[in-house]
Design a protein around this motif. Structure first.
Motif, PDB file in Angstrom:
ATOM      1  N   MET A  11       0.750  -1.190   0.013  1.00 11.43           N
ATOM      2  CA  MET A  11      -0.045  -0.044  -0.062  1.00 11.43           C
ATOM      3  C   MET A  11       0.857   1.112   0.059  1.00 11.43           C
ATOM      4  O   MET A  11       0.412   2.239  -0.773  1.00 11.43           O
ATOM      5  CB  MET A  11      -0.867   0.088   1.139  1.00 11.43           C
ATOM      6  CG  MET A  11      -1.934  -1.084   1.293  1.00 11.43           C
ATOM      7  SD  MET A  11      -2.943  -1.137  -0.400  1.00 11.43           S
ATOM      8  CE  MET A  11      -3.941   0.290  -0.334  1.00 11.43           C
ATOM      9  N   ASN A  12       1.717   1.186   0.808  1.00  9.98           N
ATOM     10  CA  ASN A  12       2.986   2.356   0.873  1.00  9.98           C
ATOM     11  C   ASN A  12       3.609   2.618  -0.373  1.00  9.98           C
ATOM     12  O   ASN A  12       3.696   3.645  -1.015  1.00  9.98           O
ATOM     13  CB  ASN A  12       3.830   2.055   1.984  1.00  9.98           C
ATOM     14  CG  ASN A  12       3.290   2.491   3.259  1.00  9.98           C
ATOM     15  OD1 ASN A  12       2.154   2.806   3.446  1.00  9.98           O
ATOM     16  ND2 ASN A  12       3.856   1.761   4.197  1.00  9.98           N
ATOM     17  N   LEU A  13       3.985   1.412  -1.246  1.00  9.98           N
ATOM     18  CA  LEU A  13       4.320   1.434  -2.380  1.00  9.98           C
ATOM     19  C   LEU A  13       3.696   2.269  -3.524  1.00  9.98           C
ATOM     20  O   LEU A  13       4.086   2.738  -4.116  1.00  9.98           O
ATOM     21  CB  LEU A  13       4.759   0.045  -2.772  1.00  9.98           C
ATOM     22  CG  LEU A  13       5.659  -0.194  -4.185  1.00  9.98           C
ATOM     23  CD1 LEU A  13       6.746   0.678  -4.146  1.00  9.98           C
ATOM     24  CD2 LEU A  13       5.792  -1.608  -4.677  1.00  9.98           C
ATOM     25  N   PHE A  14       2.239   1.747  -3.461  1.00  8.02           N
ATOM     26  CA  PHE A  14       1.458   2.480  -4.450  1.00  8.02           C
ATOM     27  C   PHE A  14       1.175   4.014  -4.170  1.00  8.02           C
ATOM     28  O   PHE A  14       1.083   4.701  -5.162  1.00  8.02           O
ATOM     29  CB  PHE A  14       0.133   1.821  -4.524  1.00  8.02           C
ATOM     30  CG  PHE A  14       0.216   0.292  -5.137  1.00  8.02           C
ATOM     31  CD1 PHE A  14       0.689   0.172  -6.447  1.00  8.02           C
ATOM     32  CD2 PHE A  14      -0.462  -0.821  -4.525  1.00  8.02           C
ATOM     33  CE1 PHE A  14       0.898  -0.921  -6.875  1.00  8.02           C
ATOM     34  CE2 PHE A  14      -0.227  -2.024  -5.028  1.00  8.02           C
ATOM     35  CZ  PHE A  14       0.252  -2.074  -6.307  1.00  8.02           C
ATOM     36  N   GLU A  20      -2.569   5.161  -9.440  1.00  6.81           N
ATOM     37  CA  GLU A  20      -2.692   4.609 -10.912  1.00  6.81           C
ATOM     38  C   GLU A  20      -2.047   3.349 -11.165  1.00  6.81           C
ATOM     39  O   GLU A  20      -2.613   2.623 -12.094  1.00  6.81           O
ATOM     40  CB  GLU A  20      -2.468   5.858 -11.813  1.00  6.81           C
ATOM     41  CG  GLU A  20      -2.870   7.125 -11.511  1.00  6.81           C
ATOM     42  CD  GLU A  20      -2.165   7.962 -10.562  1.00  6.81           C
ATOM     43  OE1 GLU A  20      -0.887   7.679 -10.341  1.00  6.81           O
ATOM     44  OE2 GLU A  20      -2.765   8.989 -10.215  1.00  6.81           O
ATOM     45  N   THR A  21      -0.916   3.209 -10.437  1.00  9.84           N
ATOM     46  CA  THR A  21      -0.374   1.875 -10.644  1.00  9.84           C
ATOM     47  C   THR A  21      -0.830   0.618  -9.889  1.00  9.84           C
ATOM     48  O   THR A  21      -0.329  -0.527 -10.295  1.00  9.84           O
ATOM     49  CB  THR A  21       1.142   2.029 -10.413  1.00  9.84           C
ATOM     50  OG1 THR A  21       1.354   2.272  -8.878  1.00  9.84           O
ATOM     51  CG2 THR A  21       1.991   3.022 -11.245  1.00  9.84           C
ATOM     52  N   ASP A  22      -1.759   0.790  -9.151  1.00  7.32           N
ATOM     53  CA  ASP A  22      -2.431  -0.106  -8.171  1.00  7.32           C
ATOM     54  C   ASP A  22      -3.398  -0.832  -9.196  1.00  7.32           C
ATOM     55  O   ASP A  22      -4.310   0.026  -9.669  1.00  7.32           O
ATOM     56  CB  ASP A  22      -3.079   0.441  -6.780  1.00  7.32           C
ATOM     57  CG  ASP A  22      -3.570  -0.454  -6.150  1.00  7.32           C
ATOM     58  OD1 ASP A  22      -3.683  -1.846  -6.407  1.00  7.32           O
ATOM     59  OD2 ASP A  22      -3.893  -0.322  -4.817  1.00  7.32           O
ATOM     60  N   PRO A  23      -3.348  -2.306  -9.202  1.00  8.90           N
ATOM     61  CA  PRO A  23      -4.402  -3.074  -9.731  1.00  8.90           C
ATOM     62  C   PRO A  23      -5.776  -2.762  -9.369  1.00  8.90           C
ATOM     63  O   PRO A  23      -6.750  -2.523 -10.253  1.00  8.90           O
ATOM     64  CB  PRO A  23      -3.869  -4.364  -9.755  1.00  8.90           C
ATOM     65  CG  PRO A  23      -2.546  -4.268  -9.428  1.00  8.90           C
ATOM     66  CD  PRO A  23      -2.309  -3.043  -8.604  1.00  8.90           C
ATOM     67  N   VAL A  24      -5.968  -2.525  -8.073  1.00  6.64           N
ATOM     68  CA  VAL A  24      -7.301  -2.191  -7.636  1.00  6.64           C
ATOM     69  C   VAL A  24      -7.926  -1.022  -7.979  1.00  6.64           C
ATOM     70  O   VAL A  24      -8.905  -0.767  -8.750  1.00  6.64           O
ATOM     71  CB  VAL A  24      -7.179  -2.142  -6.173  1.00  6.64           C
ATOM     72  CG1 VAL A  24      -8.485  -1.717  -5.607  1.00  6.64           C
ATOM     73  CG2 VAL A  24      -6.956  -3.688  -5.489  1.00  6.64           C
ATOM     74  N   TYR A  25      -7.197   0.019  -8.207  1.00  4.38           N
ATOM     75  CA  TYR A  25      -7.321   1.610  -8.515  1.00  4.38           C
ATOM     76  C   TYR A  25      -7.699   1.439 -10.105  1.00  4.38           C
ATOM     77  O   TYR A  25      -8.487   1.861 -10.661  1.00  4.38           O
ATOM     78  CB  TYR A  25      -6.203   2.485  -8.209  1.00  4.38           C
ATOM     79  CG  TYR A  25      -6.614   3.807  -8.716  1.00  4.38           C
ATOM     80  CD1 TYR A  25      -7.320   4.771  -8.000  1.00  4.38           C
ATOM     81  CD2 TYR A  25      -6.336   4.264 -10.074  1.00  4.38           C
ATOM     82  CE1 TYR A  25      -7.570   6.209  -8.394  1.00  4.38           C
ATOM     83  CE2 TYR A  25      -6.494   5.478 -10.475  1.00  4.38           C
ATOM     84  CZ  TYR A  25      -7.378   6.327  -9.675  1.00  4.38           C
ATOM     85  OH  TYR A  25      -7.562   7.558 -10.218  1.00  4.38           O
TER      86      TYR A  25
END
Length: 81
Positions: A11-14, A20-25
Motif C-alpha cells: 500500500m505504501n509502495l502504491f 494509478e499503478t495499483d491494480p485495484v485502482y
C-alpha cells in the motif's frame, strides 16, 4: 515480517509510485456507469458516484479516489486481523 507487513508495504509502495499503478485502482477506474466488480468480498458499483457494499457497510462516495482509499483501508484491515 509481521502479519500484514507485506500488504502494508505494498500500500505504501502504491502511494509512492502513484495510486494509478495499483491494480485495484485500475479496476475501479475502468468501471463504467452501471458496472459492478468484486474485490476481496467488497462489491464496488459505479453510478454517477461510486458505491461499496460488504457485510459491514453500504457506503456511497463522490469520487473515485475517496472510494479507492476506503476500499484500500478495508483490504489492509482484513489482512491484518
Amino acid at each position: 515480517m509481521p502479519k500484514g507487513g507485506m500488504e502494508m508495504l505494498n500500500m505504501n509502495l502504491f502511494e509512492e509510485l502513484g495510486v494509478e499503478t495499483d491494480p485495484v485502482y485500475q479496476k475501479m477506474a475502468n468501471l463504467q456507469t452501471g458496472d459492478v466488480i468484486e474485490i476481496d468480498g467488497i462489491q464496488i458499483r459505479r453510478h454517477k458516484f461510486y458505491e461499496i457494499e460488504n457485510e459491514l457497510e453500504h457506503t456511497p462516495f463522490k469520487t473515485l479516489i475517496s472510494c479507492y482509499r476506503h476500499v484500500s483501508d478495508i483490504i489492509v484491515k482484513q489482512v491484518t486481523v
